[in-house]
Enzyme design. Structure first.
Site, mmCIF file in Angstrom:
data_model
loop_
_atom_site.group_PDB
_atom_site.id
_atom_site.type_symbol
_atom_site.label_atom_id
_atom_site.label_comp_id
_atom_site.label_asym_id
_atom_site.label_seq_id
_atom_site.Cartn_x
_atom_site.Cartn_y
_atom_site.Cartn_z
ATOM 1 N N HIS A 25 -3.612 -2.854 -13.376
ATOM 2 C CA HIS A 25 -2.198 -2.891 -12.982
ATOM 3 C C HIS A 25 -1.219 -2.811 -14.157
ATOM 4 O O HIS A 25 -0.425 -1.879 -14.269
ATOM 5 C CB HIS A 25 -1.893 -4.197 -12.235
ATOM 6 C CG HIS A 25 -2.793 -4.492 -11.077
ATOM 7 N ND1 HIS A 25 -2.670 -3.881 -9.857
ATOM 8 C CD2 HIS A 25 -3.835 -5.369 -10.951
ATOM 9 C CE1 HIS A 25 -3.571 -4.366 -9.024
ATOM 10 N NE2 HIS A 25 -4.290 -5.263 -9.662
HETATM 11 C C1 BDR Z 1 -0.821 -8.545 -10.748
HETATM 12 O O1 BDR Z 1 -1.260 -9.890 -10.580
HETATM 13 C C2 BDR Z 1 -2.157 -10.239 -11.604
HETATM 14 O O2 BDR Z 1 -3.389 -10.546 -11.049
HETATM 15 C C3 BDR Z 1 -2.252 -9.071 -12.550
HETATM 16 O O3 BDR Z 1 -2.146 -9.517 -13.901
HETATM 17 C C4 BDR Z 1 -1.093 -8.174 -12.189
HETATM 18 O O4 BDR Z 1 0.064 -8.445 -12.958
HETATM 19 C C5 BDR Z 1 -1.516 -7.664 -9.729
HETATM 20 O O5 BDR Z 1 -1.233 -8.100 -8.436
#
Ligand code: BDR
Ligand code: CA
Length: 309
Positions: free
Chosen positions: A238
């Protein structure tokens, strides 16, 4: 061209960690500092992780500031199941030599934005620090060059059927930031679930050196996601999408939309309602990214990890 000044607000977290490495390896960006916020793991843990990371990346002078340890109005939630108790399960960093700075991240954000108007905020965790800064000093909102954030989803959440973690973890903060008036680029699950890191990418990272080996360990951490759940081979990477867009926006495409955050309904709490077809007649407040050249993205990431060695 002069490098773009940025502050990275994050909650490392494996994908935050890869995002930090990508930023620190990239001459197009000038990282002014790292601020951390409650999120994947508790604040004290993620601030220590950020500190260890900047040293591991070869930037020991870069300051790390810890910010809000809880959401604006709700009890905090964490994602230890996804990231492991350390937040960085999959590769253990050497402990930091220098402590986290004593000043509060929100104070630093306010002071920085009062004194300069060229700073891009990269928000990779819940939006509490930004919301607190905007509440404390509303005049700074118009001085923000842009907020580029990972958060939200228009089609399917990863915490509830409709909510993504960063927004769900502090929906009131997210609502405040989306309504504030600063230009926003949004990387939600619609695009980050197309940035799927697989075993072959990890092999490439490992060939890049010790920072690449760390990235590979974090991406390979088998319990991070359940691929069966999302029907895809590979894990969504992400947060590095945010940094990659700043380096090479041609890797991505999206559309200007009005986005609102649900803060009331128990069923849809933390949903980002993206008005893709302009049904509400509201002025767009975000560029919502939905497409990625995934091959180009992973090529960029591998090249930059190799630069760090
Ligand atoms: C987001 O939530 C966290 O688990 C990750 O770092 C990312 O920023 C994805 O939903
Ligand atoms: Ca994150």
């Amino acid at each position: 061209m002069a490098p773009l000044p940025i502050i990275i607000d994050c909650d490392p977290g494996q994908d935050d960690a890869v995002a930090l490495l990508l930023a620190l390896a990239s001459p197009e960006l000038e990282v002014l500092g790292i601020t951390t916020v409650h999120g994947n793991v508790p604040l004290a843990v993620n601030a220590a992780n950020a500190r260890a990371l900047v040293e591991f990346a070869g930037w020991p002078e870069l300051p790390v500031f810890a910010g809000s340890d809880r959401p604006l109005r709700r009890p905090g939630i964490h994602a230890v199941r996804v990231h492991g108790p350390s937040g960085l399960q999959g590769f253990d960093l050497p402990p930091a030599r220098r402590p986290v700075e004593p000043r509060h991240a929100v104070e630093v954000l306010v002071e920085t934005l009062r004194t300069r108007n060229d700073v891009t905020l990269c928000a990779l965790g819940p939006l509490t620090n930004l919301a607190e800064a905007f509440t404390w000093a509303p005049e700074i909102v118009k001085r923000v060059r842009r907020i580029v954030l990972m958060g939200g989803a228009s089609k399917g959440g990863n915490v509830t059927p409709v909510a993504e973690f960063n927004i769900h973890a502090d929906p009131e903060a997210a609502a405040l930031v989306f309504a504030a008036g600063a230009p926003i680029t949004m990387f939600g699950l619609d695009v980050t679930h197309k940035a799927l890191v697989n075993a072959e990418h990890c092999r490439g990272f490992r060939a890049a050196g010790k920072r690449g080996a760390a990235a590979s360990g974090w991406c390979d951490f088998p319990d991070r996601y359940n691929p069966m759940r999302y029907g895809a081979v590979g894990l969504p990477l992400h947060d590095p999408c945010v940094i990659a867009w700043l380096i090479d926006p041609t890797l991505f495409a999206g559309k200007e939309c009005f986005v609102a955050v649900e803060t009331e309904s128990p069923l849809t709490l933390g949903q980002t309602v993206v008005d893709w077809w302009g049904r509400l007649g509201e002025k767009p407040n975000a560029t919502v990214i939905e497409r990625i050249d995934a091959e180009g993205f992973f090529k960029l990431l591998s090249e930059r990890l190799a630069r760090l060695g």
